[in-house]
Enzyme design. Structure first.
Site, mmCIF file in Angstrom:
data_model
loop_
_atom_site.group_PDB
_atom_site.id
_atom_site.type_symbol
_atom_site.label_atom_id
_atom_site.label_comp_id
_atom_site.label_asym_id
_atom_site.label_seq_id
_atom_site.Cartn_x
_atom_site.Cartn_y
_atom_site.Cartn_z
ATOM 1 N N TYR A 194 0.861 -1.186 0.000
ATOM 2 C CA TYR A 194 0.000 0.000 0.000
ATOM 3 C C TYR A 194 0.895 1.233 0.000
ATOM 4 O O TYR A 194 1.948 1.255 0.632
ATOM 5 C CB TYR A 194 -0.896 0.012 1.231
ATOM 6 C CG TYR A 194 -1.923 -1.103 1.269
ATOM 7 C CD1 TYR A 194 -2.933 -1.169 0.310
ATOM 8 C CD2 TYR A 194 -1.892 -2.071 2.264
ATOM 9 C CE1 TYR A 194 -3.892 -2.186 0.348
ATOM 10 C CE2 TYR A 194 -2.841 -3.090 2.305
ATOM 11 C CZ TYR A 194 -3.831 -3.141 1.344
ATOM 12 O OH TYR A 194 -4.769 -4.140 1.379
ATOM 13 N N PHE A 237 -1.648 -7.291 1.501
ATOM 14 C CA PHE A 237 -3.050 -7.069 1.864
ATOM 15 C C PHE A 237 -3.231 -6.577 3.295
ATOM 16 O O PHE A 237 -4.356 -6.311 3.726
ATOM 17 C CB PHE A 237 -3.895 -8.337 1.648
ATOM 18 C CG PHE A 237 -4.071 -8.721 0.214
ATOM 19 C CD1 PHE A 237 -4.924 -8.016 -0.619
ATOM 20 C CD2 PHE A 237 -3.352 -9.781 -0.326
ATOM 21 C CE1 PHE A 237 -5.076 -8.353 -1.951
ATOM 22 C CE2 PHE A 237 -3.490 -10.132 -1.661
ATOM 23 C CZ PHE A 237 -4.361 -9.419 -2.471
#
Length: 221
Positions: free
Chosen positions: A66, A77
């Site tokens: 991210y 994730f």
């Protein structure tokens, strides 16, 4: 020493000496010095620090970390405690709830609890620039993560590989499906999930059924 866990460090030692990897580390160091990058430098190899190599049960492959401030923690994730749960992870939790007929929804998107059980949460690329998705695609992380997958494929047995989306599925060519279980579906991102390519894949129950069959402890999702 890039990884502290002895078994991973030993098995990947020859990889760490290859010219491409030494060049990669130089370029990554340069990126971290000149731009804001994620995850924090000390968490780049975090997915390998959660368990020893021989404890590997499941491999989940993501694309890259991210890229928002405070989100990435070196596990695909997964986000840090206190960070809003991203849409893809919400869909993952929803699928788990459906499979297990549960109404429990985690209040944290930190998947370290999975990793501690032998789930390798491996991004294909281990670093990214702030606010620029896939911005380190030009670096040779893919050579390293391919080597990791090949290592698990060759030196382990009965590992479950969860390949979500075309990007992860391309890595599937490295896996011997006679030795391991490979489960494929669409990506849990809203775009894919809302078109019917994610929900109902039953991957979490299928994973545990396989582990149970092979005499391994199931994952507490």
């Amino acid at each position: 020493m890039f990884i502290k866990k002895a078994s991973w460090q030993q098995l990947l030692a020859s990889e760490f000496q290859k010219p491409y990897f030494l060049e990669l580390m130089q370029l990554v160091a340069q990126e971290y010095e000149t731009t804001i990058c994620f995850p924090p430098k000390e968490l780049i190899f975090n997915s390998f620090e959660q368990f020893e190599f021989e404890e590997t049960k499941v491999v989940i492959i993501g694309q890259d970390p991210y890229h928002g401030t405070g989100e990435a923690n070196g596990l695909c994730f997964s986000v840090n405690d206190g960070v809003a749960i991203p849409p893809s992870l919400k869909n993952i939790f929803t699928e788990i709830n459906t499979e297990y007929e549960s109404i429990f929804f985690p209040n944290s998107g930190n998947l370290e609890r999975w990793a501690k059980q032998g789930v390798l949460l491996l991004n294909a690329g281990l670093t990214v620039r702030k606010d620029e998705a896939n911005s380190h695609k030009h670096l040779k992380w893919n050579l390293f993560t391919d080597a990791v997958i090949q290592l698990i494929n060759e030196q382990s047995e009965n590992v479950v590989f969860l390949l979500w989306g075309s990007f992860a599925q391309k890595k599937g060519k490295l896996i011997n499906r006679n030795k391991h279980l490979v489960l494929e579906s669409g990506h849990p991102s809203p775009l894919s999930a809302n078109r019917g390519f994610w929900f109902g894949n039953n991957h979490f129950k299928l994973t545990n059924a396989y582990l149970n069959e092979k005499g391994k402890k199931e994952i507490e999702w």
